[in-house]
Design a protein around this motif. Structure first.
Motif, PDB file in Angstrom:
ATOM      1  N   ASP A  73      -5.222   9.372 -16.692  1.00  0.00           N
ATOM      2  CA  ASP A  73      -4.672   8.023 -16.580  1.00  0.00           C
ATOM      3  C   ASP A  73      -4.871   7.566 -15.137  1.00  0.00           C
ATOM      4  O   ASP A  73      -4.228   8.097 -14.220  1.00  0.00           O
ATOM      5  CB  ASP A  73      -3.182   8.039 -16.941  1.00  0.00           C
ATOM      6  N   GLU A  96      -3.909   5.076 -13.584  1.00  0.00           N
ATOM      7  CA  GLU A  96      -2.735   4.455 -12.958  1.00  0.00           C
ATOM      8  C   GLU A  96      -1.641   5.466 -12.659  1.00  0.00           C
ATOM      9  O   GLU A  96      -0.768   5.206 -11.823  1.00  0.00           O
ATOM     10  CB  GLU A  96      -2.164   3.379 -13.881  1.00  0.00           C
ATOM     11  N   LYS A 107      -7.597  -4.644 -21.075  1.00  0.00           N
ATOM     12  CA  LYS A 107      -8.141  -4.667 -19.717  1.00  0.00           C
ATOM     13  C   LYS A 107      -8.189  -3.277 -19.101  1.00  0.00           C
ATOM     14  O   LYS A 107      -8.965  -3.036 -18.178  1.00  0.00           O
ATOM     15  CB  LYS A 107      -7.313  -5.597 -18.825  1.00  0.00           C
ATOM     16  N   LYS A 108      -7.364  -2.393 -19.591  1.00  0.00           N
ATOM     17  CA  LYS A 108      -7.444  -0.998 -19.173  1.00  0.00           C
ATOM     18  C   LYS A 108      -8.335  -0.297 -20.188  1.00  0.00           C
ATOM     19  O   LYS A 108      -8.006  -0.232 -21.366  1.00  0.00           O
ATOM     20  CB  LYS A 108      -6.047  -0.367 -19.136  1.00  0.00           C
ATOM     21  N   THR A 121      -8.682  -5.570 -14.531  1.00  0.00           N
ATOM     22  CA  THR A 121      -9.279  -4.553 -15.387  1.00  0.00           C
ATOM     23  C   THR A 121      -9.326  -3.205 -14.674  1.00  0.00           C
ATOM     24  O   THR A 121      -9.376  -3.130 -13.450  1.00  0.00           O
ATOM     25  CB  THR A 121     -10.703  -4.955 -15.795  1.00  0.00           C
ATOM     26  N   LYS A 122      -9.327  -2.137 -15.465  1.00  0.00           N
ATOM     27  CA  LYS A 122      -9.367  -0.768 -14.928  1.00  0.00           C
ATOM     28  C   LYS A 122     -10.267   0.069 -15.828  1.00  0.00           C
ATOM     29  O   LYS A 122     -10.053   0.140 -17.033  1.00  0.00           O
ATOM     30  CB  LYS A 122      -7.967  -0.155 -14.878  1.00  0.00           C
ATOM     31  N   GLN A 182     -11.827  -1.016 -10.533  1.00  0.00           N
ATOM     32  CA  GLN A 182     -10.744  -1.933 -10.887  1.00  0.00           C
ATOM     33  C   GLN A 182     -11.067  -3.302 -10.312  1.00  0.00           C
ATOM     34  O   GLN A 182     -11.643  -3.414  -9.228  1.00  0.00           O
ATOM     35  CB  GLN A 182      -9.400  -1.443 -10.344  1.00  0.00           C
TER      36      GLN A 182
END
Length: 411
Positions: free
Chosen positions: A230, A232, A118-119, A184-185, A269
């Motif tokens: 990244d 996140e 999902k990422k 998701t991202k 996202q």
């Protein structure tokens, strides 16, 4: 095998340092400088994308119906401005029909490409599976369907009014479906096409950065036009330019469509619930043909079968012309500079095309002349150009894509 020359242990160690380690050392060095300067880590360090500064307030236009194609092209496509159309996709049959049960019953037999994370990870493999198998598993597994929609899906969605004339209808490239259980991202990236994304279920939050701020965003994966940051946990030592990036924060909900302009940086996202969307890719149009819209009856959404998709030759032609962005007319010198950069390396061929386009021998070639030139002949001069592979859709394969003026099936 013995080494060709002797080395000290220290030099051997240096020779084995990877580029990644060098990058890390440089990041730490820069980080130490920042720490000495500010006494703390830079804003947003090791926090999600967007924590470095508040978003630009009221920065994205919102509309509650589609404007005319002329207004859309002038105020948003040409001006390179995002816009949100609130609630417009609620008029589509897919908005109410596309439950999992409906999709399984009608489209479960179709094979689809599925991401396994999902990422987003653009190095990861994808799975090819029956849509019915995906629907049975996606709530439990980190599966994310991102796939060009089979033509049979298109009867329940449509081409919006803003893309129905003026040559915009000839710039259409692909229609992609997106389905996950949420969370998701995407990576931070740019796209070489314009993008209209419509949400049918769930919500998405987008981080948007103006295309003029290229120097502040490190696109360290140039082949894929994306950043390795990244999203996140942003390493501001490794990506220091992000500290100074003004950004827009938008949320799009069920029924909303958002236009993300060509070459705008964005990361999207989805909220943690079923997320279903489709997007329409179209080549960035540099010239709008006003006369093409005269006398045409436009609908909020027109069924795809009534308009069809441009031929692959026409789509390739529009893709190539995008390289002329920033020019209204091109001299031979300009034309050579622009199109020799377009993966074409035979100057004589490019010069020959220029003179064919310049029918009135004015010494310049206009965008209109390029768009209206027969696509097969135009593309013949770009045999070295490697573009994208275009999906094939049944329906109109004509280079003169026109609205069907016969009986229309209401959406």
């Amino acid at each position: 095998m013995a080494p060709k020359s002797s080395q000290s242990q220290s030099s051997k160690k240096s020779a084995n340092i990877t580029g990644e380690e060098i990058h890390g050392v440089l990041s730490l060095t820069y980080g130490a400088q920042l720490f000495l300067t500010f006494g703390s880590a830079p804003p947003g360090h090791l926090k999600p994308l967007g924590f470095h500064q508040p978003p630009i307030p009221d920065g994205v236009t919102e509309m509650f119906e589609f404007p005319s194609p002329q207004q859309f092209w002038k105020e948003f496509v040409q001006a390179s401005k995002p816009v949100i159309f609130r609630g417009v996709a609620k008029k589509l049959p897919a908005f109410s029909l596309w439950t999992d049960d409906f999709l399984r019953l009608h489209y479960g037999h179709i094979h689809m490409s599925v991401e396994v994370k999902k990422k987003e990870d653009r190095t990861a493999a994808t799975l090819l599976m029956l849509f019915s198998d995906f629907l049975r598993q996606y709530e439990e597994k980190p599966y994310y369907l991102v796939e060009s929609l089979h033509f049979s899906f298109l009867k329940e969605i449509g081409i919006p009014k803003i893309l129905q004339c003026g040559n915009l209808q000839k710039s259409l490239v692909d229609i992609v479906g997106w389905l996950s259980s949420g969370g998701t991202k995407s990576v931070l990236h740019i796209d070489s096409m314009d993008n209209l994304n419509c949400i049918l279920d769930g919500s998405k939050v987008a981080f948007l950065v103006n295309h003029t701020l290229t120097k502040n965003v490190n696109i360290d994966y140039e082949d894929g036009s994306y950043s390795g940051v990244d999203v996140e946990k942003v390493d501001m030592y490794r990506y220091p330019g992000l500290q100074d990036v003004p950004w827009y924060n938008v949320t799009i909900n069920p029924g909303d469509c958002i236009f993300i302009p060509y070459m705008w940086f964005h990361s999207v996202q989805s909220t943690k619930q079923r997320n279903l969307a489709f997007n329409i890719w179209f080549h960035h149009l540099l010239y709008f043909n006003e006369s093409d819209c005269e006398g045409k009856e436009l609908q909020e959404f027109l069924p795809f079968y009534m308009l069809g998709m441009p031929s692959s030759e026409k789509r390739r032609q529009y893709e190539i012309i995008t390289n002329a962005k920033g020019h209204e007319e091109l001299s031979l010198e300009d034309f050579m500079e622009v199109f020799l950069m377009s993966k074409v390396n035979i100057p004589e061929t490019v010069e020959e095309l220029f003179h064919k386009l310049d029918k009135d021998s004015s010494g310049t070639v206009s965008l209109q002349e390029m768009y209206e030139y027969p696509p097969e002949e135009f593309n013949r001069y770009f045999f070295a150009y490697i573009g994208m592979e275009y999906p094939q859709y049944p329906g109109s394969d004509s280079d003169n894509v026109e609205l069907n003026r016969g009986v229309r099936e209401e959406l």
